[in-house]
Design a protein around this motif. Structure first.
Motif, mmCIF file in Angstrom:
data_model
loop_
_atom_site.group_PDB
_atom_site.id
_atom_site.type_symbol
_atom_site.label_atom_id
_atom_site.label_comp_id
_atom_site.label_asym_id
_atom_site.label_seq_id
_atom_site.Cartn_x
_atom_site.Cartn_y
_atom_site.Cartn_z
ATOM 1 N N ILE A 171 0.820 -1.213 0.000
ATOM 2 C CA ILE A 171 0.000 0.000 0.000
ATOM 3 C C ILE A 171 0.860 1.271 0.000
ATOM 4 O O ILE A 171 0.368 2.364 0.265
ATOM 5 N N ASN A 172 2.162 1.101 -0.295
ATOM 6 C CA ASN A 172 3.092 2.228 -0.475
ATOM 7 C C ASN A 172 3.266 3.078 0.784
ATOM 8 O O ASN A 172 3.476 4.292 0.683
ATOM 9 N N GLN A 173 3.178 2.451 1.949
ATOM 10 C CA GLN A 173 3.455 3.158 3.199
ATOM 11 C C GLN A 173 4.857 2.759 3.664
ATOM 12 O O GLN A 173 5.042 1.842 4.467
ATOM 13 N N ALA A 174 5.850 3.458 3.123
ATOM 14 C CA ALA A 174 7.248 3.093 3.361
ATOM 15 C C ALA A 174 7.634 3.249 4.835
ATOM 16 O O ALA A 174 8.372 2.409 5.383
ATOM 17 N N ASP A 175 7.142 4.300 5.485
ATOM 18 C CA ASP A 175 7.498 4.522 6.898
ATOM 19 C C ASP A 175 6.926 3.425 7.790
ATOM 20 O O ASP A 175 7.608 2.907 8.682
ATOM 21 N N GLN A 176 5.648 3.076 7.549
ATOM 22 C CA GLN A 176 5.035 2.006 8.346
ATOM 23 C C GLN A 176 5.724 0.660 8.077
ATOM 24 O O GLN A 176 5.890 -0.157 8.985
ATOM 25 N N CYS A 177 6.111 0.451 6.840
ATOM 26 C CA CYS A 177 6.829 -0.786 6.501
ATOM 27 C C CYS A 177 8.164 -0.853 7.230
ATOM 28 O O CYS A 177 8.562 -1.914 7.732
ATOM 29 N N GLU A 178 8.848 0.276 7.325
ATOM 30 C CA GLU A 178 10.139 0.309 8.028
ATOM 31 C C GLU A 178 9.958 0.035 9.519
ATOM 32 O O GLU A 178 10.751 -0.695 10.133
ATOM 33 N N LYS A 179 8.896 0.584 10.122
ATOM 34 C CA LYS A 179 8.623 0.308 11.544
ATOM 35 C C LYS A 179 8.346 -1.175 11.766
ATOM 36 O O LYS A 179 8.848 -1.778 12.732
ATOM 37 N N ALA A 180 7.543 -1.756 10.883
ATOM 38 C CA ALA A 180 7.236 -3.186 11.001
ATOM 39 C C ALA A 180 8.494 -4.032 10.833
ATOM 40 O O ALA A 180 8.666 -5.055 11.512
ATOM 41 N N CYS A 181 9.392 -3.593 9.948
ATOM 42 C CA CYS A 181 10.658 -4.318 9.757
ATOM 43 C C CYS A 181 11.527 -4.266 11.010
ATOM 44 O O CYS A 181 12.184 -5.254 11.366
ATOM 45 N N GLN B 259 14.339 -11.647 5.163
ATOM 46 C CA GLN B 259 13.083 -11.099 4.643
ATOM 47 C C GLN B 259 12.993 -9.595 4.892
ATOM 48 O O GLN B 259 12.485 -8.844 4.050
ATOM 49 N N VAL B 260 13.509 -9.160 6.065
ATOM 50 C CA VAL B 260 13.497 -7.732 6.391
ATOM 51 C C VAL B 260 14.375 -6.957 5.415
ATOM 52 O O VAL B 260 14.002 -5.886 4.907
ATOM 53 N N MET B 261 15.556 -7.517 5.116
ATOM 54 C CA MET B 261 16.453 -6.848 4.176
ATOM 55 C C MET B 261 15.829 -6.731 2.783
ATOM 56 O O MET B 261 15.964 -5.710 2.105
ATOM 57 N N ILE B 262 15.149 -7.778 2.363
ATOM 58 C CA ILE B 262 14.523 -7.753 1.034
ATOM 59 C C ILE B 262 13.411 -6.702 0.984
ATOM 60 O O ILE B 262 13.287 -5.958 0.004
ATOM 61 N N LEU B 263 12.615 -6.623 2.050
ATOM 62 C CA LEU B 263 11.551 -5.615 2.084
ATOM 63 C C LEU B 263 12.128 -4.198 2.038
ATOM 64 O O LEU B 263 11.618 -3.337 1.320
ATOM 65 N N ARG B 264 13.188 -3.980 2.792
ATOM 66 C CA ARG B 264 13.806 -2.653 2.777
ATOM 67 C C ARG B 264 14.384 -2.324 1.404
ATOM 68 O O ARG B 264 14.269 -1.180 0.923
ATOM 69 N N SER B 265 14.983 -3.306 0.768
ATOM 70 C CA SER B 265 15.540 -3.063 -0.572
ATOM 71 C C SER B 265 14.433 -2.799 -1.588
ATOM 72 O O SER B 265 14.585 -1.960 -2.477
ATOM 73 N N LEU B 266 13.297 -3.484 -1.445
ATOM 74 C CA LEU B 266 12.185 -3.243 -2.362
ATOM 75 C C LEU B 266 11.599 -1.842 -2.178
ATOM 76 O O LEU B 266 11.157 -1.220 -3.151
ATOM 77 N N LYS C 48 15.910 3.913 -6.223
ATOM 78 C CA LYS C 48 17.267 3.892 -5.642
ATOM 79 C C LYS C 48 17.819 2.470 -5.742
ATOM 80 O O LYS C 48 18.012 1.776 -4.740
ATOM 81 N N ILE C 49 18.082 2.047 -6.990
ATOM 82 C CA ILE C 49 18.510 0.663 -7.222
ATOM 83 C C ILE C 49 19.896 0.418 -6.651
ATOM 84 O O ILE C 49 20.160 -0.631 -6.051
ATOM 85 N N SER C 50 20.798 1.376 -6.803
ATOM 86 C CA SER C 50 22.174 1.208 -6.296
ATOM 87 C C SER C 50 22.183 1.050 -4.775
ATOM 88 O O SER C 50 22.906 0.215 -4.228
ATOM 89 N N GLU C 51 21.350 1.847 -4.074
ATOM 90 C CA GLU C 51 21.278 1.735 -2.616
ATOM 91 C C GLU C 51 20.684 0.395 -2.189
ATOM 92 O O GLU C 51 21.110 -0.189 -1.187
ATOM 93 N N ALA C 52 19.710 -0.092 -2.947
ATOM 94 C CA ALA C 52 19.117 -1.401 -2.638
ATOM 95 C C ALA C 52 20.152 -2.510 -2.781
ATOM 96 O O ALA C 52 20.232 -3.416 -1.946
ATOM 97 N N ILE C 53 20.958 -2.445 -3.850
ATOM 98 C CA ILE C 53 22.003 -3.458 -4.054
ATOM 99 C C ILE C 53 23.029 -3.388 -2.929
ATOM 100 O O ILE C 53 23.474 -4.419 -2.405
ATOM 101 N N LYS C 54 23.412 -2.175 -2.524
ATOM 102 C CA LYS C 54 24.396 -2.008 -1.441
ATOM 103 C C LYS C 54 23.863 -2.571 -0.127
ATOM 104 O O LYS C 54 24.604 -3.207 0.639
#
Length: 652
Positions: free
Chosen positions: A313-323, A336-343, A350-356
C-alpha cells in the motif's frame, strides 16, 4: 453471655452466611462475610482461604497475591492459589517459581496448572510429560479433558516423538480436532481434511442434543471451519478457503484469536489485490491481546504479513517500523526484512542503494547466506542493466545454487545475450563435471542433459555433448532417439564407437513392420484432393487425377457489332453519349407545333429575343458547335432517371 461465646456466635453466623453466598455464587457478599470473620478472628485460616478464593472469582488477582504475601505462614497451603493468580496475570515465570517453592509433592491441580503454564511458555515437551504422568496416575471424570490437552501438546512435537496416530481416540470431537491438527503439522492435508469434516459432524451432533440455535452452532463450529479453510488454502483451493473464511467472520465470534487467524489468512490470499479490505483485516489480526492467546510461530507470521502489506500500500514509513519490530523480536526473519527494505528503495528508484543494502547484509552474514537474497541482487542488477554483474552473482552462489538447472539456464541465456559463447560453454562444462562428481541420478536431470547436449552440438563440441547423451542413455537404455544422437556425435571424433552404436539401432525393415503403406497412400490421396493448391501428383498413387488431363477452358470475347452505315474516317458526334433530351437540338412535341415567330419565353422577354430560342432555322452543325457547356449540377439526378428507364427497357 460471655465475650468468648458472643465471638463464637458471630463467627458461626458469618460462616453460615459465607456458605450460603458461596453456594449462590454471590462472591461479593461472600467476601464481606469472610472479612467480618477475619475482623473478629484474624487467625481464622478457613475464612482467609475463602477470602482469597472470592478475590480470584472476582478477578482481583493482584489483591489476592498481596494478601498472601502479607501472610507468609499460609504460603505452603496456598501455593496453587498464588501461582494461579500469576498465571491469570500472564506472569508465567513467577507462577513457575511459586510452584517450585512447594516443599512437598504438588497436588494434582497444581501439576495440571504447571503443565498449562509450560504450554503457554511453548515448552511443549515438559507439558507433554506432565500430562502423561497425570493420566497414568489418575482415574476420574476428567480423563477426556486431560487427553485433549495431551493431544494439543503432541501437535507441536516432532513427528517421531508423537504416538501412533492410528491408536489415538477420535471421540469426542475435541480429540478428533487435535488429531487433525497433528496431520496438518505433518503436512498430510488430505487426511486432515477428512478428519476435520468428521470432527464437524461430531460437534454438530453433540450441539443439536443440547437444543441450541443454528447461529450458536455455527459459532461453535467456527474454529473447525477456519482450520478446514487453512487446509484448502494449503491445497491451493483458494476459492473454497476464501468462502469459509468470509462466512465465518460474518458471525459474532467472541474468540479474538480465531478472528485474527482468519483475517491474516485472507490477507495472504489477497496479496497485492483488495488492499483496502486487507488493511481492515490486518487491524483485527494485530490485536494487542493476542500476545498471550496465539503462539509465537503464528504471531511472527502475522507481523511479517503486516510489513509486506505496508509495502503493497506504499506506506514506506510504516513498513520500516514493522521491519524493525521483526528484526528485534524475530531475528530469523533478517533476510526477509532486508529484502523488504531493498524493495522500498527500488520503489523510490534507488537501485544502487538497494544493491548495497543486500551486499552489506550478505557480507555480515557469510555463514548464513541466503540464496534468495542473492537472486534478488541479481534481479536488481538486471533492472539496472548490468548483465555482467548479474552473471557474477549467479556464478558465486556456491555448489548448492550455482549448479541448479534453473540457474544454469539463466546464466547461459545471459552469456549468449552478451555474445559470450565460450563463457556459456564453460558454465555447461562445469555443471557436467559437478554432477559427475556428486553422482546425482540422471533421471532427476534429464531435461538438463538434453539441453547441454544440444548446446554443445550446436557450438561444435561433440565430445562434451556425447558425455551428456551417455548420462541420458544410462537411464533410458531403450531410447533409440538418444542412441541416434550419440551416434552422430561420436561420428565426429570416434568413428569405431559410432559404428558400434549404429549397429544397435533398428533397421528400416524393423521400423516399417507395423506400418500399413496402402492406408498411408490412400490417406495421402484424400488429403491431396482436399488441398486447394495441388502441384504435380505422383502417377503411382491410385485414383489421383493428373493436372495435364484437365484442360483449362478458354473464354473467347465476342467483338461488338457495328452499324451498317459505319464510317471509320468520320468524326463521331460529340453528344453521342448524352441522352436525347439533353442534346442541343432536342424539342418537345408541343414546341414543334408552335409557329416559328410565335414563342413564349419566360416573363419579361421581348419578341426580338425569340429568334435566339428558335432552333428550326439552324443547321445541325451550328447547334452542335454552340451547345458544348459545363455539366449541370442536376446531371446526377437526371442520370438516375436514365438508368431507371434502361432497367424498364430491359424488363420488357
Amino acid at each position: 453471655m460471655t465475650e468468648k461465646s458472643a465471638k463464637d456466635k458471630t463467627i458461626s453466623a458469618q460462616y453460615a452466611e459465607l456458605n450460603k453466598f458461596s453456594q449462590n455464587e454471590d462472591f461479593e457478599r461472600a467476601l464481606k462475610a469472610a472479612n467480618k470473620i477475619l475482623g473478629v478472628a484474624p487467625q481464622e485460616y478457613l475464612a482467609f482461604h475463602c477470602k482469597i478464593v472470592c478475590l480470584i472469582q472476582l478477578g482481583r488477582f493482584d489483591e489476592a497475591i498481596g494478601h498472601i504475601n502479607k501472610n507468609p505462614e499460609y504460603l505452603q497451603t496456598l501455593i496453587f492459589e498464588k501461582s494461579y493468580c500469576y498465571y491469570r496475570l500472564n506472569k508465567h515465570q513467577e507462577a513457575l517459581e511459586t510452584i517450585a517453592k512447594c516443599e512437598s509433592e504438588p497436588d494434582l491441580r497444581t501439576k495440571e496448572l504447571q503443565a498449562q503454564i509450560f504450554y503457554r511458555l511453548e515448552q511443549y515437551r515438559e507439558a507433554h510429560v506432565i500430562y502423561q504422568n497425570i493420566i497414568k496416575n489418575t482415574d476420574d471424570d476428567y480423563e477426556e479433558e486431560r487427553l485433549t490437552n495431551l493431544y494439543a501438546t503432541m501437535v507441536f512435537l516432532e513427528e517421531n516423538e508423537r504416538a501412533d496416530l492410528d491408536e489415538l481416540r477420535e471421540t469426542p470431537y475435541e480429540l478428533c480436532y487435535n488429531k487433525a491438527c497433528m496431520l496438518i503439522a505433518s503436512e498430510n492435508y488430505l487426511e486432515a481434511e477428512k478428519k476435520l469434516k468428521q470432527c464437524e459432524k461430531l460437534c454438530r451432533d453433540k450441539l443439536e442434543e443440547d437444543d441450541i440455535t443454528e447461529e450458536e452452532v455455527d459459532i461453535e463450529l467456527a474454529l473447525i471451519r477456519i482450520q478446514l479453510a487453512y487446509v484448502y488454502q494449503k491445497q491451493q483451493r483458494i476459492k473454497e478457503a476464501q468462502v469459509l473464511y468470509t462466512s465465518t467472520l460474518k458471525l459474532k465470534l467472541q474468540d479474538v484469536a480465531t478472528q485474527a487467524v482468519a483475517c491474516n489468512n485472507i490477507v495472504v490470499i489477497n496479496k497485492d489485490q483488495n488492499l483496502f479490505d486487507s488493511k481492515k483485516k490486518m487491524k483485527i489480526a494485530l490485536n494487542n491481546t493476542l500476545v498471550h492467546k496465539l503462539p509465537a510461530s503464528q504471531r511472527k507470521y502475522i507481523a511479517l504479513n503486516n510489513a509486506i502489506l505496508n509495502y503493497y500500500i506504499n506506506q514506506a514509513d510504516q513498513c520500516e517500523k514493522a521491519c524493525k519490530v521483526l528484526e528485534s523480536q524475530w531475528p530469523e526473519f533478517a533476510h526477509q526484512v532486508m529484502i523488504l527494505r531493498s524493495l522500498n528503495l527500488i520503489k523510490a528508484d534507488k537501485i544502487s542503494e538497494a544493491i548495497k543494502l543486500l551486499l552489506d547484509n550478505q557480507n555480515t552474514h557469510q555463514e548464513s547466506r541466503d540464496i534468495y537474497v542473492d537472486l534478488c541482487m541479481a534481479q536488481f542488477y538486471l533492472m539496472k542493466g548490468d548483465k555482467m554483474e548479474a552473471c557474477r552473482v549467479l556464478e558465486n552462489l556456491g555448489d548448492d545454487g550455482a549448479f541448479r538447472p534453473g540457474i544454469v539456464g539463466a546464466l547461459t541465456t545471459l552469456y549468449l545475450a552478451l555474445g559470450y559463447e565460450r563463457a556459456a560453454l564453460a558454465v555447461f562444462e562445469k555443471t557436467v563435471q559437478f554432477y559427475k562428481k556428486t553422482k546425482v541420478k540422471a533421471a532427476d536431470l534429464s531435461s538438463f542433459w538434453r539441453q547441454a547436449a544440444d548446446f554443445h552440438i550446436r557450438n561444435g563440441h561433440p565430445q562434451v555433448a556425447a558425455n551428456s547423451l551417455e548420462e541420458l542413455l544410462s537411464v533410458n537404455n531403450d531410447d533409440n532417439k538418444i542412441t541416434a544422437q550419440l551416434t552422430l556425435a561420436c561420428a565426429q571424433f570416434d568413428k569405431e564407437r559410432a559404428l558400434k552404436l549404429a549397429k544397435q539401432l533398428p533397421t528400416i525393415k524393423e521400423l516399417s513392420q507395423d506400418i500399413d503403406l496402402e492406408n498411408i497412400q490412400l490417406l495421402t490421396a484424400v488429403n491431396l484432393k482436399k488441398s486447394p493448391a495441388v502441384g504435380k501428383t505422383d502417377s503411382s498413387l491410385p485414383n489421383t487425377p493428373r493436372m495435364d488431363e484437365k484442360k483449362k477452358k478458354k473464354h473467347h470475347h465476342r467483338k461488338g457489332k457495328l452499324p451498317k452505315n459505319y464510317d471509320a474516317s468520320a468524326q463521331p458526334d460529340p453528344e453521342r453519349w448524352l441522352p436525347k433530351y439533353e442534346r442541343a437540338g432536342y424539342r418537345r412535341k408541343r414546341d414543334r407545333r408552335l409557329a416559328k415567330d410565335v414563342i413564349k419565353g419566360s416573363q419579361g422577354t421581348s419578341s426580338g429575343q425569340s429568334e435566339q430560342f428558335d432552333f428550326s432555322s439552324k443547321k445541325v452543325e451550328e447547334i452542335g458547335s454552340d451547345s458544348v457547356t459545363e455539366p449541370s449540377p442536376k446531371n446526377r439526378q437526371q442520370k438516375k432517371g436514365v438508368s431507371q428507364q434502361k432497367k424498364k427497357n430491359k424488363r420488357r
